[in-house]
Design a protein around this motif. Sequence first.
Motif, mmCIF file in Angstrom:
data_model
loop_
_atom_site.group_PDB
_atom_site.id
_atom_site.type_symbol
_atom_site.label_atom_id
_atom_site.label_comp_id
_atom_site.label_asym_id
_atom_site.label_seq_id
_atom_site.Cartn_x
_atom_site.Cartn_y
_atom_site.Cartn_z
ATOM 1 N N SER A 189 0.831 -1.206 0.000
ATOM 2 C CA SER A 189 0.000 0.000 0.000
ATOM 3 C C SER A 189 0.867 1.258 0.000
ATOM 4 O O SER A 189 0.544 2.257 -0.658
ATOM 5 C CB SER A 189 -0.938 0.006 1.202
ATOM 6 O OG SER A 189 -0.200 0.018 2.410
ATOM 7 N N TYR A 190 1.991 1.212 0.719
ATOM 8 C CA TYR A 190 2.911 2.348 0.754
ATOM 9 C C TYR A 190 3.503 2.597 -0.637
ATOM 10 O O TYR A 190 3.542 3.738 -1.113
ATOM 11 C CB TYR A 190 4.023 2.071 1.763
ATOM 12 C CG TYR A 190 5.140 3.086 1.746
ATOM 13 C CD1 TYR A 190 4.994 4.330 2.339
ATOM 14 C CD2 TYR A 190 6.349 2.790 1.134
ATOM 15 C CE1 TYR A 190 6.013 5.258 2.322
ATOM 16 C CE2 TYR A 190 7.383 3.713 1.104
ATOM 17 C CZ TYR A 190 7.216 4.943 1.711
ATOM 18 O OH TYR A 190 8.243 5.860 1.681
ATOM 19 N N GLY A 228 2.207 1.680 -3.466
ATOM 20 C CA GLY A 228 1.131 2.142 -4.330
ATOM 21 C C GLY A 228 0.857 3.628 -4.153
ATOM 22 O O GLY A 228 0.660 4.353 -5.134
ATOM 23 N N ARG A 229 0.847 4.097 -2.887
ATOM 24 C CA ARG A 229 0.641 5.524 -2.638
ATOM 25 C C ARG A 229 1.760 6.355 -3.241
ATOM 26 O O ARG A 229 1.521 7.408 -3.839
ATOM 27 C CB ARG A 229 0.546 5.788 -1.127
ATOM 28 C CG ARG A 229 -0.696 5.222 -0.457
ATOM 29 C CD ARG A 229 -0.917 5.855 0.913
ATOM 30 N NE ARG A 229 0.263 5.735 1.767
ATOM 31 C CZ ARG A 229 0.501 4.712 2.593
ATOM 32 N NH1 ARG A 229 -0.385 3.701 2.631
ATOM 33 N NH2 ARG A 229 1.567 4.683 3.351
#
Length: 328
Positions: free
Chosen positions: A3-4, A6-7
């Motif tokens: 998720s990191y 992706g952000r």
Amino acid sequence: MLSYVGRRLALGLFTVWAVSVLSFLIIQLPQGDFVTTHMTELADSGNSSAVYEAERLRAEYGLDQPIFVQYFDWIGGVVRGEFGMSFDWNRPVADVIGDRLVLSMVVSVAAIIFTWAVALPIGVYSAVRRYSIGDYTLTFLGFLGLAVPNFLLALVLMYIGFAVFGTDVGGLFSAPYENAGWSFAKAWDLLKHLVIPAIVLGTAGAAQLIRIMRANLLDELRKPYVITARAKGLPERRVVTKYPVRVALNPFASSIGFLFPQMVSGSIVVSIVLSLPTVGPLLLRALQAQDMFLAGAIVLLLGVMTVIGTLVSDLVLMWLDPRIRHAT
């Protein structure tokens, strides 16, 4: 973790788009354009058809369109892998940048290797042997490396090479290999010519990283976990290299963010002084000639490399320092 990443990728794409808009607008700020400059030269030479030629060129390159139409035409081509035509070179931008981009990366990688190979051992030595004669000597050399401009160091080395050794240290190839095709002999000639540019471009960065490495490692060596390791009887080499050096390496990882775009641009002044066929002088020439497609492509490439470098830097920092990994 995913998720990191992706952000960061989403933020990176937005940043690249913002860079493309700002670079395109900034390049358009000066009065006139490439056609105006070219037509002025034709008029000065007595060419009476300058006005008609200007109208034809503006229609051919789309310069008669509003600026937002020009931008969307350009960025649409970039998405398709087409960076437009260079006005000054009358060739596709990708062809103009291609060889110079490869050579820029080779020169900058050599400078990065020199920077890290010098800064890491000297920084560790200066911290472990602080206030020794060696530490003072290396500190003096570090300040000297920061104080001397790169282009001045390049001029000094060029003078020494010519006056003492009777050879020209400029450029990346000897005369027989400049226009020759790639071969083992040409690659070896390139490696021999990389020494001077690597030293010139890497000296200031090495001096800066030495000071940062020394300060960070000194701070780590005073912490309780290092004192405890020494009290348990661990060898001094293991005490220093196990964790303090790894934590002090954070500045090296952080430097990746600005080292990646340096691979593309390099030092423009140093490249001009040493006659290096890199992208830096090409960008300067494109800005002077108002070759907006060529300049815009190079600036956009710098933005992309900065975003990639920052992402790689963050990932390396997470691998080196568990504190950062847990914070994300």
